[in-house]
Write a protein that holds these residues in place. Structure first.
Motif, short mmCIF file in Angstrom:
data_model
loop_
_atom_site.label_atom_id
_atom_site.label_comp_id
_atom_site.label_asym_id
_atom_site.label_seq_id
_atom_site.Cartn_x
_atom_site.Cartn_y
_atom_site.Cartn_z
N ASP A 199 9.28 3.21 0.10
CA ASP A 199 9.05 1.78 -0.08
C ASP A 199 8.04 1.52 -1.19
OD1 ASP A 199 10.82 1.25 1.90
OD2 ASP A 199 9.32 0.92 3.47
N VAL A 200 7.01 2.34 -1.28
CA VAL A 200 5.96 2.15 -2.29
C VAL A 200 6.56 2.27 -3.69
CG1 VAL A 200 3.78 3.00 -3.21
CG2 VAL A 200 4.18 3.01 -0.73
N GLU A 201 7.38 3.29 -3.88
CA GLU A 201 8.02 3.47 -5.19
C GLU A 201 9.01 2.35 -5.47
OE1 GLU A 201 9.82 7.27 -5.01
OE2 GLU A 201 7.93 8.38 -4.87
N SER A 202 9.71 1.93 -4.42
CA SER A 202 10.69 0.85 -4.59
C SER A 202 10.01 -0.45 -4.99
CB SER A 202 11.48 0.66 -3.29
OG SER A 202 12.36 -0.45 -3.41
N ILE A 203 8.88 -0.76 -4.36
CA ILE A 203 8.16 -1.99 -4.67
C ILE A 203 7.64 -1.95 -6.10
CG2 ILE A 203 6.09 -3.33 -4.14
CD1 ILE A 203 6.50 -2.59 -1.22
N ALA A 204 7.19 -0.79 -6.54
CA ALA A 204 6.64 -0.65 -7.89
C ALA A 204 7.71 -0.91 -8.95
CB ALA A 204 6.04 0.73 -8.08
#
Length: 217
Positions: A107-112
């Motif tokens: 999720d963190v990478e996706s949000i970035a």
């Protein structure tokens, strides 16, 4: 983490498995399709009063998987449809669709990588405002329509004011013209009276002279 995600309705594709039955622990020597195999997780939600103290009530959320991969959702040990399960979770602030209660590594990478528009959509989902999108769009259309009507009414009123000003100017100009006509008529009248006065005076003078000459002769 997997157990919490599982009981909160996260799908198998987000739980590192392609099928739900892959989440069932299979002891050594037990067939994977054994009817004895199953999995279940239960979450206890302790309610609080307005002051933040426990009020003694508890809601149990459960999710179970049978050996064939079929699952069921339970609220206080009663099987309920997923929509009802989602509704009850939503009543305590847990929104399954937006997963505001869990953060996976991906999720963190996706949000970035999200664009500003996608971030706005994500925040709308997190806040729950996406449920009001249709109502918002309807009110926005009404607002735009009202603004257009207001602009139209303003321009129409502005036009009326301009026409009223123009009519007033025309009325004032006509009044001034009528006043000038009356002044002209009065001056002509005075002029004709002046002429008549002098004509009468000349006639009287001529008549007197004529009479004097006749008397002398």
């Amino acid at each position: 983490m997997d157990a919490i995600s599982f009981v909160l309705g996260v799908q198998s594709r987000d739980l590192r498995s392609s099928e739900m039955r892959d989440l069932i622990f299979c002891p050594s020597g037990t067939a994977h399709n054994s009817a004895k195999l199953s999995a279940r997780a239960t979450l206890f939600y302790i309610h609080e009063d307005e002051e933040g103290y426990e009020d003694g009530s508890v809601t149990r959320f459960g999710r179970a998987i049978a050996h064939d991969g079929k699952g069921e959702y339970l609220v206080n040990d009663r099987v309920v449809p997923f929509a009802k399960y989602e509704e009850v979770l939503g009543s305590i602030g847990v929104l399954i669709k937006v997963r505001i209660f869990l953060v996976f590594q991906s999720d963190v990478e996706s949000i970035a990588r999200k664009t500003p528009k996608q971030l706005v959509e994500m925040f709308e989902n997190i806040s729950g405002s996406f449920e009001l999108k249709e109502e918002y769009d309807r009110l926005m259309r009404e607002k735009e329509g009202a603004e257009q009507e207001t602009v139209f009414a303003y321009n129409r009123q502005k036009g009326y004011k301009s026409e009223r000003k123009q009519l007033k100017e025309q009325k004032d100009e006509a009044a001034r013209f009528d006043a000038r006509l009356r002044d002209k008529a009065r001056l002509w009248t005075e002029f004709y009276l002046w002429q008549l006065f002098h004509i009468q005076a000349n006639m009287e003078e001529v008549s007197s002279t004529t009479q004097n000459l006749q008397e002398e002769s």
